[in-house]
Write a protein that holds these residues in place. Structure first.
Motif, PDB file in Angstrom:
ATOM      1  N   UNK A  98       0.830  -1.204   0.000  1.00 37.02           N
ATOM      2  CA  UNK A  98       0.000   0.000   0.000  1.00 37.02           C
ATOM      3  C   UNK A  98       0.869   1.261   0.000  1.00 37.02           C
ATOM      4  N   UNK A  99       1.889   1.297   0.856  1.00 32.54           N
ATOM      5  CA  UNK A  99       2.765   2.463   0.913  1.00 32.54           C
ATOM      6  C   UNK A  99       3.545   2.626  -0.384  1.00 32.54           C
ATOM      7  N   UNK A 100       3.927   1.505  -0.983  1.00 38.16           N
ATOM      8  CA  UNK A 100       4.634   1.576  -2.263  1.00 38.16           C
ATOM      9  C   UNK A 100       3.715   2.171  -3.336  1.00 38.16           C
ATOM     10  N   UNK A 101       2.472   1.709  -3.388  1.00 40.23           N
ATOM     11  CA  UNK A 101       1.517   2.261  -4.351  1.00 40.23           C
ATOM     12  C   UNK A 101       1.265   3.745  -4.080  1.00 40.23           C
ATOM     13  N   UNK A 102       1.220   4.132  -2.815  1.00 37.89           N
ATOM     14  CA  UNK A 102       1.000   5.534  -2.465  1.00 37.89           C
ATOM     15  C   UNK A 102       2.125   6.406  -3.002  1.00 37.89           C
ATOM     16  N   UNK A 103       3.359   5.884  -2.978  1.00 38.84           N
ATOM     17  CA  UNK A 103       4.477   6.672  -3.504  1.00 38.84           C
ATOM     18  C   UNK A 103       4.337   6.887  -5.007  1.00 38.84           C
ATOM     19  N   UNK A 104       3.673   5.981  -5.693  1.00 37.69           N
ATOM     20  CA  UNK A 104       3.448   6.140  -7.125  1.00 37.69           C
ATOM     21  C   UNK A 104       2.284   7.070  -7.419  1.00 37.69           C
ATOM     22  N   UNK A 105       1.195   6.865  -6.726  1.00 39.75           N
ATOM     23  CA  UNK A 105      -0.042   7.557  -7.092  1.00 39.75           C
ATOM     24  C   UNK A 105      -0.197   8.906  -6.418  1.00 39.75           C
ATOM     25  N   UNK A 106       0.350   9.053  -5.220  1.00 41.31           N
ATOM     26  CA  UNK A 106       0.140  10.279  -4.465  1.00 41.31           C
ATOM     27  C   UNK A 106      -1.257  10.372  -3.897  1.00 41.31           C
ATOM     28  N   UNK A 107      -2.002   9.295  -4.011  1.00 32.85           N
ATOM     29  CA  UNK A 107      -3.391   9.286  -3.576  1.00 32.85           C
ATOM     30  C   UNK A 107      -3.681   8.010  -2.798  1.00 32.85           C
ATOM     31  N   UNK A 108      -4.212   8.176  -1.610  1.00 34.28           N
ATOM     32  CA  UNK A 108      -4.556   7.016  -0.789  1.00 34.28           C
ATOM     33  C   UNK A 108      -5.628   6.166  -1.465  1.00 34.28           C
ATOM     34  N   UNK A 109      -6.611   6.808  -2.060  1.00 36.61           N
ATOM     35  CA  UNK A 109      -7.704   6.072  -2.711  1.00 36.61           C
ATOM     36  C   UNK A 109      -7.183   5.256  -3.894  1.00 36.61           C
ATOM     37  N   UNK A 110      -6.325   5.861  -4.724  1.00 36.10           N
ATOM     38  CA  UNK A 110      -5.774   5.130  -5.861  1.00 36.10           C
ATOM     39  C   UNK A 110      -4.864   3.999  -5.396  1.00 36.10           C
TER      40      UNK A 110
END
Length: 172
Positions: free
Chosen positions: A19-31
């Motif tokens: 989840x944190x890795x995806x957050x670094x990509x998207x900049x969005x918690x929902x995405x």
């Protein structure tokens, strides 16, 4: 031969880090939540090999490819989010009652948002996920020296961005 891990076991062991890795990509918690859900749905539909030596690195590599695909599909949206993020970065750290801790978290969040995506993702994998440069290179499909140099550039930018705060808070 060991049994292949189950999807719930993988989620319990690696969901937060992914989840944190995806957050670094998207900049969005929902995405990031959407990407995490899509990744685990994909895992549930496929056979997970039992002979994977480093499950964490394997999952992060899948996550990396999934995030890159997402970025390609969302280029226009991503530009708009980056503009918005430059104004109000996504909170990456827990809220603090201590004003100094809150200020540090806010400034670090802003400093991270200023990094290019490639540097930010390498820094996140190294600092928060504790991966080695070899693992980062494997996860992102880049040469080892590229992973190390992206990390070095990220640290240099973070240092220059956070130096005024350090000077302000250091004991005299």
């Amino acid at each position: 031969m060991p049994a292949a891990p189950t999807v719930p076991d993988l989620y319990d062991a690696h969901g937060a880090g992914l989840f944190h890795y995806f957050t670094s990509f998207t900049g969005s918690e929902a995405d990031a939540k959407d990407l995490l859900q899509e990744l685990f749905i994909k895992l549930a539909r496929q056979h997970i090999p039992a002979d994977i030596l480093n499950m964490r690195a394997w999952l992060l590599r899948l996550a990396h490819h999934h995030a890159i695909d997402w970025l390609r599909r969302h280029t226009v949206r991503r530009r708009a989010e980056e503009e918005a993020r430059a104004q109000v970065p996504v909170e990456m750290f827990a809220r603090h009652d201590d004003p100094d801790q809150a200020e540090l978290a806010q400034r670090l969040t802003r400093a991270l948002a200023l990094l290019p995506l490639e540097q930010r993702s390498v820094a996140q994998l190294k600092l928060w996920d504790g991966l080695t440069f070899e693992e980062i290179a494997e996860v992102q499909g880049i040469p080892l020296n590229t992973a190390a140099s992206r990390y070095r550039y990220a640290l240099e930018k973070l240092r220059s961005e956070l130096r005024p705060l350090y000077d302000e808070l250091k004991p005299s």
